[in-house]
Design a protein around this motif. Structure first.
Motif, PDB file in Angstrom:
ATOM      1  N   ALA A   1      13.144  -1.154  -1.449  1.00  0.00           N
ATOM      2  CA  ALA A   1      12.402  -2.510  -1.468  1.00  0.00           C
ATOM      3  C   ALA A   1      11.195  -2.551  -0.132  1.00  0.00           C
ATOM      4  N   GLU A   2       9.956  -3.092  -0.891  1.00  0.00           N
ATOM      5  CA  GLU A   2       8.993  -2.996  -0.028  1.00  0.00           C
ATOM      6  C   GLU A   2       8.327  -1.575   0.420  1.00  0.00           C
ATOM      7  N   SER A   3       8.729  -0.659  -0.400  1.00  0.00           N
ATOM      8  CA  SER A   3       8.233   0.636  -0.199  1.00  0.00           C
ATOM      9  C   SER A   3       7.483   1.145  -1.489  1.00  0.00           C
ATOM     10  N   ILE A   4       8.378   1.977  -2.328  1.00  0.00           N
ATOM     11  CA  ILE A   4       7.782   2.551  -3.603  1.00  0.00           C
ATOM     12  C   ILE A   4       7.687   1.629  -4.698  1.00  0.00           C
ATOM     13  N   THR A   5       8.228   0.366  -4.571  1.00  0.00           N
ATOM     14  CA  THR A   5       8.510  -0.552  -5.682  1.00  0.00           C
ATOM     15  C   THR A   5       7.059  -0.942  -6.242  1.00  0.00           C
ATOM     16  N   VAL A   6       7.124  -1.349  -7.559  1.00  0.00           N
ATOM     17  CA  VAL A   6       5.836  -1.780  -8.068  1.00  0.00           C
ATOM     18  C   VAL A   6       5.376  -2.655  -7.680  1.00  0.00           C
ATOM     19  N   ASP A   7       5.925  -3.558  -7.192  1.00  0.00           N
ATOM     20  CA  ASP A   7       4.815  -4.705  -6.424  1.00  0.00           C
ATOM     21  C   ASP A   7       4.213  -4.215  -5.380  1.00  0.00           C
ATOM     22  N   ALA A   8       4.724  -3.367  -4.375  1.00  0.00           N
ATOM     23  CA  ALA A   8       4.106  -2.635  -3.368  1.00  0.00           C
ATOM     24  C   ALA A   8       3.217  -1.801  -3.568  1.00  0.00           C
ATOM     25  N   SER A   9       3.438  -0.985  -4.553  1.00  0.00           N
ATOM     26  CA  SER A   9       2.383  -0.117  -5.087  1.00  0.00           C
ATOM     27  C   SER A   9       1.331  -0.666  -5.843  1.00  0.00           C
ATOM     28  N   LEU A  10       1.323  -1.935  -6.318  1.00  0.00           N
ATOM     29  CA  LEU A  10       0.212  -2.427  -6.895  1.00  0.00           C
ATOM     30  C   LEU A  10      -0.464  -3.789  -5.820  1.00  0.00           C
ATOM     31  N   GLY A  11       0.079  -3.601  -4.685  1.00  0.00           N
ATOM     32  CA  GLY A  11      -0.370  -4.839  -4.003  1.00  0.00           C
ATOM     33  C   GLY A  11       0.038  -6.354  -4.513  1.00  0.00           C
ATOM     34  N   LEU A  12       0.987  -6.608  -5.049  1.00  0.00           N
ATOM     35  CA  LEU A  12       1.510  -7.819  -5.827  1.00  0.00           C
ATOM     36  C   LEU A  12       2.616  -8.475  -4.652  1.00  0.00           C
ATOM     37  N   PRO A  13       2.799  -9.446  -4.942  1.00  0.00           N
ATOM     38  CA  PRO A  13       3.710 -10.214  -3.777  1.00  0.00           C
ATOM     39  C   PRO A  13       5.097  -9.638  -4.250  1.00  0.00           C
TER      40      PRO A  13
END
Length: 807
Positions: free
Chosen positions: A612-624
């Protein structure tokens, strides 16, 4: 307007949507019907053609029938949208049932098509509503047919049929969710909300969705689906007050979608019960004499409510009886004596804890070692791995770690079908022996990323939105069955038509490829069955979701795990087996996972990767942030509790620019949950495809690519990873918090060994005088690698403190 006209318009609109989405989405993940480019011939199994010969005809046929049936209704838009959602979910159910032959899993899995169904439903309903805007609208009926008997059956069947419905990360024990795994409160509450919701929704829809018996039937069915949506809303509202409140992430919104998918799919698959009740009530009403007096309105309200609540209790309570978890065998005198010498003892699962055979809780904290993985080399002159030497294990031990997760490659282990590479097996044996010599446990991990180390062929033609990709690691060529699907990535290595098809063929055991991996594990387990330093077997790293998630990534993944566990036990190996959810957990922070009860073996550990907050999709795409670091532990704990086993994160780390701040938060949460884990990664070569060929081999021991020498280490990160922790704690840990060499530890000793072992980084300023203890005798502190090791005998309720941690 004739009823056939909107039906044909709806069918045409749905057909156009299917074609447009298939053309636009190379992955098949986001479209109603994916077209990945895989060959349709030869046909080896029903799952290959089920999307075209089952899903598509059911989808279009049901769209036509539902819209034709409700074309004269007052609420045309809402009724059409409900009908299209029903058509999509039932089409997915029919396809899944043909593909896998499991009724419960097919019904549950249909709900995850809801994200595709809702946009399609709104578009089709809009077309129909515009076409019918000038039609004559009938007056609503004075009263909807009563369905309380059917609603009662609809609600009371939920705990019996639940399967995977209302289970997993989106549910805590306080939310109404009719699955007995969630406890009495949730189960009874879920039944009541479903049944009363169906009654209430029918009173609204039954007056406005009008027509013949078929329309009455559909109105009741739609009411059941809406009741499922109300259950999701009720669970969400309760969750905001209990475990799922907004806390810096979007988890409550994501969890709401999962609950909505569960509730609506249950309504779609069993709501025909309510529909039949509506038809029966309508016919029964027509048979009554007109002069017969109507029942008292208050009584008409109270009887269904009282009956629903009573029936929920009567049905749910017997189902809630569960057998207590089988306790681990008591510690033997030999195990207790061996523990006193610091010997590595075999590990096992005891309830929700990893323990050794001396009945001490064991925190496995360490690193991943990828130096035996058979990686693709993006540039042949730059090696993709570094040699694995005894110095690596000495360095790992010196940092205070006590476990390595040793990545292995099926492609190197079994390069030719049925032939194991003895030299590679010798390398594994050597690594386990060297780790043991330095006091380290080893978890053997069958690693894969992107299915195999095969890159895109030079002549590959990728569709718009996809691109050629490197190879990574995993299966041998002979076990890679892609049916001609292109090796092209869509947003990343884990979403490619070739990878999805290869995993589908693996899950369905095409050409016996799954059999071979099961047998490979049996061979490895036979090699290490008598080695106590082997902490267990991690069956498959981050398995892909295949082409028909969640059916493949839940039911079929669970079947593979069950078969492999049985083979390992038949080989005589009793060590722990670690099972992972699919790659979706690493990418989203949660996943559905294998179904509860996928195996009857209890010496297993749930092993999600807490990225979480690492290689997750949200972190990779700059999403919340979807799932925060802290909530990641909570969700893992929730799912592990569902399985009735401990959890252990086989991978974590890679936090990018905010590395130290996030590592600090991770460490705090890890201690609060008394968890171990393995950091990714110890050493990463400059030619590792995951490294990207940069100037630095980005591992915990970084490498300068220009010279091959070790680069300076990130001391701020190391301060978090190598903080004080109990390696072996008598009985069970009840509280843990640490910051550097400052530690707060409380525990409750049992009947096993009293030997406590605690690692401290550095020299532990103040020595023994800096340590305050209660219930711990014979405290000794000795140098150990780059730190100190405290030992003592803990009995009863014990405490150890070396300073305030701010916790």
């Amino acid at each position: 307007m004739p009823a056939n006209r909107p039906a044909w318009l709806a069918t045409l609109a749905m057909s156009v949507l299917v074609i447009a989405q298939a053309a636009a989405d190379p992955s098949g993940l986001l479209s109603l019907l994916g077209w990945t480019g895989a060959h349709l011939w030869p046909i080896r199994a029903p799952w290959q053609i089920a999307p075209f010969v089952v899903y598509l005809p059911v989808l279009l046929g049901l769209t036509w029938w539902t819209v034709r049936t409700i074309a004269g209704s007052r609420w045309l838009f809402a009724a059409t949208a409900s009908g299209v959602v029903l058509a999509v979910l039932l089409a997915k159910f029919a396809m899944s049932l043909v593909a896998a032959g499991n009724l419960a899993a097919a019904a549950w899995g249909s709900g995850f098509a809801l994200a595709k169904a809702i946009p399609a439903a709104l578009i089709v309903a809009g077309v129909v509503a515009v076409a019918g805007r000038r039609r004559q609208v009938p007056d609503p009926l004075p009263q909807a047919p009563s369905v309380w008997v059917g609603a009662l059956a609809f609600g009371d069947l939920a705990p019996v049929l639940a399967g995977q419905w209302w289970a997993g990360a989106p549910y805590d024990r306080w939310m109404p969710a009719p699955n007995t795994l969630n406890g009495a409160f949730a189960t009874i509450g879920g039944v009541v909300v479903l049944a009363l919701g169906a009654i209430g929704c029918q009173r609204v829809l039954g007056r406005r969705v009008t027509g013949g018996p078929a329309a009455t039937f559909l109105a009741g069915w739609f009411a059941a689906m809406w009741a499922g949506a109300l259950l999701a809303l009720a669970a969400t509202l309760v969750g905001l007050l209990s475990d799922d409140s907004f806390a810096g992430d979007l988890w409550p919104l994501m969890a709401t979608y999962i609950r909505l998918a569960d509730g609506v799919s249950y309504g779609a698959c069993t709501g025909w019960i309510v529909g039949l009740a509506a038809v029966w009530a309508r016919r029964r009403s027509a048979q009554h004499d007109a002069e017969q007096s109507a029942p008292d309105p208050a009584r008409r309200q109270l009887v269904p409510v009282g009956a629903v609540v009573l029936a929920a209790i009567v049905v749910a309570v017997p189902l809630l009886a569960t057998a207590d978890a089988e306790p681990a065998p008591p510690a033997t005198a030999d195990a207790i004596a061996a523990a006193e010498t610091g010997t590595l003892l075999p590990l096992r699962v005891s309830g929700d804890t990893i323990t050794d055979t001396a009945d001490r809780e064991v925190l496995l904290r360490g690193v991943n070692v990828n130096q035996l993985v058979d990686f693709y080399a993006p540039r042949p002159e730059v090696p993709p791995t570094l040699p694995l030497t005894e110095q690596d294990f000495a360095g790992i031990a010196a940092d205070g770690f006590n476990v390595v997760r040793l990545g292995l490659s099926w492609s190197a282990l079994e390069p030719d079908r049925g032939r194991y590479d003895e030299a590679y097996v010798d390398r594994i044996r050597g690594a386990v022996a060297q780790a043991k010599a330095h006091g380290l446990y080893t978890v053997l991990d069958m690693h894969q990323d992107g299915w195999s180390n095969a890159p895109s062929p030079d002549d590959v033609s990728c569709r718009p939105g996809a691109s050629p990709m490197w190879g990574y690691d995993g299966a041998p060529d002979w076990a890679t069955i892609t049916d001609g699907a292109p090796r092209c990535q869509f947003t990343g290595r884990d979403i490619s038509p070739a990878g999805g098809r290869a995993f589908n063929n693996f899950y369905y055991d095409t050409d016996g490829v799954q059999d071979r991996l099961v047998q490979a594990w049996a061979m490895l387990a036979g090699e290490f069955k008598d080695e106590p330093a082997v902490a267990g077997y991690d069956l498959l790293n981050e398995p892909n979701f295949g082409e028909t998630a969640p059916l493949t990534s839940s039911l079929l993944l669970g079947r593979f795990y069950d078969r492999t566990i049985d083979a390992i036990r038949e080989a005589g190996a009793e060590q722990i087996v670690y099972f992972e959810p699919s790659i979706l957990w690493s990418g989203l922070g949660f996943d559905s996972g294998p179904p509860p009860g996928f195996t009857d073996d209890r010496n297993i550990v749930f092993s999600p990767h807490l990225y979480a907050e690492s290689i997750t999709v949200d972190a990779s795409l700059g999403l919340p942030t979807i799932v925060s670091i802290e909530r990641g532990f909570t969700l893992a704990d929730r799912v592990a509790r569902m399985y009735g086993v401990p959890y252990w994160s086989g991978e974590y780390g890679f936090w990018g620019d905010d590395l130290v701040e996030k590592a600090t938060r991770f460490a705090t949460a890890q201690d609060a949950h008394a968890q171990g884990g393995a950091y990714w990664v110890w050493r990463q070569a400059c030619g590792d495809p995951q490294n990207g060929i940069q100037e630095l081999g980005d591992g915990l021991m970084p490498v300068l690519c220009s010279t091959g020498a070790d680069a300076p280490r990130n001391t701020a990160l190391l301060d978090q990873l190598t903080r004080a922790y109990p390696r072996f704690a008598p009985g069970r840990i009840t509280h843990l918090a640490a910051d550097g060499d400052r530690l707060e530890l409380t525990g409750r000793a049992g009947e096993g060994s009293c030997r406590l072992e605690v690692w401290f980084p550095g020299e532990l300023g103040g020595g023994a005088s800096a340590v305050d203890t209660v219930g711990i005798e014979g405290v000794e502190i000795a140098p150990a690698g780059g730190g100190m090791l405290l030992t003592g005998c803990a009995t009863g309720d014990y405490e150890l403190r070396t300073g305030a941690t701010g916790s």
